[in-house]
Design a protein around this motif. Structure first.
Motif, short mmCIF file in Angstrom:
data_model
loop_
_atom_site.label_atom_id
_atom_site.label_comp_id
_atom_site.label_asym_id
_atom_site.label_seq_id
_atom_site.Cartn_x
_atom_site.Cartn_y
_atom_site.Cartn_z
N ARG A 156 0.81 -1.21 0.00
CA ARG A 156 0.00 0.00 0.00
C ARG A 156 0.85 1.27 0.00
N GLY A 157 1.83 1.32 -0.91
CA GLY A 157 2.62 2.52 -1.10
C GLY A 157 3.74 2.72 -0.11
N LYS A 158 4.03 1.72 0.71
CA LYS A 158 5.11 1.82 1.69
C LYS A 158 6.06 0.64 1.55
N VAL A 159 7.33 0.89 1.86
CA VAL A 159 8.31 -0.19 1.92
C VAL A 159 8.30 -0.75 3.33
N LYS A 160 8.08 -2.05 3.46
CA LYS A 160 7.98 -2.70 4.75
C LYS A 160 9.22 -3.54 5.03
N ILE A 161 9.59 -3.61 6.30
CA ILE A 161 10.72 -4.43 6.75
C ILE A 161 10.20 -5.40 7.79
N ARG A 162 10.38 -6.68 7.53
CA ARG A 162 9.91 -7.72 8.44
C ARG A 162 11.07 -8.62 8.83
N LEU A 253 16.46 -4.64 -12.69
CA LEU A 253 16.03 -3.57 -11.79
C LEU A 253 16.45 -3.80 -10.35
N TYR A 254 16.74 -5.04 -10.01
CA TYR A 254 17.11 -5.37 -8.63
C TYR A 254 18.49 -6.03 -8.60
N SER A 255 19.31 -5.57 -7.69
CA SER A 255 20.69 -6.05 -7.62
C SER A 255 20.84 -7.29 -6.76
N ARG A 256 19.82 -7.63 -5.97
CA ARG A 256 19.91 -8.76 -5.05
C ARG A 256 18.50 -9.21 -4.65
N PRO A 257 18.37 -10.40 -4.03
CA PRO A 257 17.05 -10.84 -3.56
C PRO A 257 16.49 -9.88 -2.51
N THR A 258 15.19 -9.96 -2.29
CA THR A 258 14.54 -9.05 -1.35
C THR A 258 14.55 -9.59 0.08
N PHE A 259 15.39 -10.53 0.37
CA PHE A 259 15.59 -10.99 1.75
C PHE A 259 17.07 -11.04 2.03
N ILE A 260 17.42 -10.94 3.30
CA ILE A 260 18.81 -10.98 3.72
C ILE A 260 18.91 -11.94 4.90
N TYR A 261 19.80 -12.92 4.79
CA TYR A 261 20.07 -13.82 5.92
C TYR A 261 21.34 -13.33 6.61
N ILE A 432 15.66 -1.12 -0.27
CA ILE A 432 14.62 -0.11 -0.02
C ILE A 432 14.44 0.80 -1.22
N VAL A 433 15.55 1.37 -1.74
CA VAL A 433 15.43 2.29 -2.86
C VAL A 433 15.03 1.57 -4.14
N GLU A 434 15.46 0.32 -4.30
CA GLU A 434 15.06 -0.43 -5.50
C GLU A 434 13.58 -0.78 -5.47
N LEU A 435 13.07 -1.20 -4.32
CA LEU A 435 11.65 -1.48 -4.21
C LEU A 435 10.82 -0.21 -4.44
N ALA A 436 11.28 0.89 -3.87
CA ALA A 436 10.55 2.15 -4.01
C ALA A 436 10.55 2.65 -5.45
N LYS A 437 11.67 2.52 -6.10
CA LYS A 437 11.78 3.02 -7.48
C LYS A 437 10.91 2.21 -8.44
N ASN A 438 10.73 0.94 -8.17
CA ASN A 438 10.05 0.06 -9.13
C ASN A 438 8.62 -0.26 -8.75
N ASP A 439 8.09 0.41 -7.75
CA ASP A 439 6.68 0.25 -7.39
C ASP A 439 6.00 1.60 -7.60
#
Length: 531
Positions: A156-162, A253-261, A432-439
């Protein structure tokens, strides 16, 4: 099973045994880990939560009764994890994002660095997600259980971190750069039905693909994965903002997966081939057990050290008072201190024998000394300096307030862990910036080609007087930095802000000197114009 709360779901975490079922799920790549590894994670969780199996006592006594109690615990697993987490990251850490090549690396910092679109957006996103508070807390879980997962997405227009803990993460593929494919699992109950959400993060030649799958238990219990749900229309509200269709993130558009271990910077010597991490106390479990044994012994010393008096058996029998004619005991049974013995066994007649106090002295001082020896050994095992933890009988466990040398084990361990943690934070900001730029639903006008710096706060880990003494001697007792630079470093501010503080200091100093001249007359003569 461990209870925790996700940002959007409340329930019960992944059960043991899910790894084996995930390895047999069709149409997907298979997980790399087995149940034995998650059995270890469960063991580490129990240590962190101060519920290891060695604290439970349940044994049958010779008289047929049972001794059933819980031992006392120092909970040093949690203490060590919290201490390391607070050392490597805290609220004073500074994260800065700026457009790449926006300025020369030799240029001084300025307020403009913090006013870029990229930095303002990232800072607001971190603030909205309470990143600083949550990250330090989950770092404690990481040091205690071997790893955590950071998952980023838009909603819904926000970048979320879980965040997710180690027991909810199942790696699929890993290489020298870390885990690139994985499953993040969540288990919960709704309307007396058990569900399992599997979030598959997979990679193709062109995309990073995230697929959500929901399984429903067929036995109305949480002991099985159940069957996959294809019709999401009747699922609980927890899934209303999710889609069963795969989400694709193009590698263009994305340099890496959207999760980090993220895991501690420690080699996994328990399972060398595993991409999973280990907690800082993985190789000190025996010492933790000894510490709990010694701590419980300290408390039992007071219980078992109660006063004891042995007396002839005939003196403990009820007799008749010749004056009152009432039966009475020769001892006060409200005092639980008496033990009877047969005088004939000792060659006596019981008449001349007297009650004897056989209470043993307390050994609390020697036990406390033993606890301190174990704490010093434990500190060295987990990467701290030997004097990091001490035990005081009045205050309990005390942790050192400062690391006095950059050559100390604690400071070196701190820097070692910061290496991986700093990289993880950089990856978070990049995603964060990649998700924001491409949504298109996210309002962001910045660019994705950014420079990211993470400045950890070292003030809680360094002794500044020790450092100053060293550098002053090395510089022939001459100043080692300008006043402007000292203000900047002491307060964690920019050059421009530090200059403003310095100007205020100089102005106040000048005003103070002027007021003294006014006191003496202002004309250089004591007493003014009076002759």
């Amino acid at each position: 099973m461990f209870n925790r709360i996700h940002d959007w779901i409340k329930g019960v975490l992944v059960k043991m045994g899910l790894a084996a079922e995930l390895q047999s799920v069709p149409d997907h790549k298979k997980v790399m880990s087995d149940d034995d590894q998650y059995g270890l994670i469960a063991k580490w969780f129990s240590i962190y939560q101060s519920t290891p199996e060695w604290l439970k006592i349940n044994k049958k006594l010779p008289d047929g009764s049972y001794l059933d109690r819980q031992k006392m615990s120092l909970n040093m697993g949690q203490v060590a994890a919290k201490k390391m987490a607070s050392l490597v990251f805290n609220q004073k850490a500074v994260i800065t994002v700026s457009p790449k090549n926006a300025k020369s690396p030799d240029d001084h910092s300025s307020p403009d660095d913090y006013q870029t679109v990229e930095n303002q957006f990232v800072q607001q996103t971190l603030k909205d997600n309470h990143f600083y508070n949550n990250f330090e807390r989950y770092l404690e879980y990481m040091f205690a259980t071997g790893g955590i997962v950071i998952r980023l997405y838009t909603d819904r227009g926000k970048v979320k971190i879980r965040f997710a803990t180690a027991d909810a993460f199942y790696p699929i593929t890993s290489d020298a750069n870390g885990v690139s494919e994985a499953v993040i699992a969540s288990k919960f109950m709704s309307d007396s039905q058990y569900y399992t959400l599997l979030e598959w993060h997979e990679e193709t030649d062109t995309d990073y693909v995230v697929t959500n799958e929901v399984y429903k238990s067929t036995t109305n219990s949480n002991d099985d994965l159940g069957v996959k749900i294809d019709d999401w229309s009747n699922l609980p509200d927890a899934f209303k903002n999710m889609s069963p269709q795969p989400t694709r993130y193009s590698k263009n558009l994305y340099s890496r997966p959207t999760f980090i271990y993220l895991k501690p910077n420690l080699a996994n010597n328990i399972n060398i081939d595993s991409p999973l991490g280990i907690p800082i106390y993985a190789n000190a479990v025996d010492t933790l057990r000894q510490l709990d044994e010694a701590y419980d012994l300290l408390f039992q010393e007071f219980v078992k050290g109660k006063r004891r008096i042995v007396a002839p058996a005939n003196q403990l029998k009820r007799g008749v008072d010749p004056q009152t004619g009432k039966a009475r005991y020769y001892v006060d049974w409200s005092e639980d201190v008496y033990m009877a013995y047969n005088t004939t066994m000792s060659g006596g007649d019981g008449e001349s024998a007297k009650p004897t106090d056989i209470t043993l002295g307390l050994r609390n001082e020697s036990i406390v000394a033993g606890i301190n020896d174990l704490l010093h050994f434990y500190s060295s095992q987990i990467g701290f300096s030997a004097d990091m933890f001490t035990f005081d009988s009045k205050q309990g466990v005390i942790t050192a307030t400062a690391v006095i040398s950059e050559n100390s084990d604690t400071y070196q361990s701190k820097n070692s862990h910061e290496t991986l943690i700093g990289e993880a934070i950089e990856h978070v900001c990049q995603i964060i910036v990649e998700l924001a730029k491409n949504d298109s639903n996210v309002q962001y006008s910045g660019q994705t080609d950014v420079d990211i710096s993470v400045n950890f706060d070292d003030s809680i880990a360094k002794d500044r007087n020790d450092n100053l003494d060293y550098y002053m001697k090395a510089n022939g007792n001459h100043p080692v930095m300008t006043q402007l630079e000292a203000i900047k470093r002491a307060n964690g501010i920019t050059d421009v802000e530090a200059q403003q503080v310095l100007d205020q200091i100089n102005a106040e100093t000048a005003n103070a000197e002027g007021s003294i001249e006014d006191v003496v007359g202002g004309n250089g003569k004591d007493g003014g114009d009076n002759a």
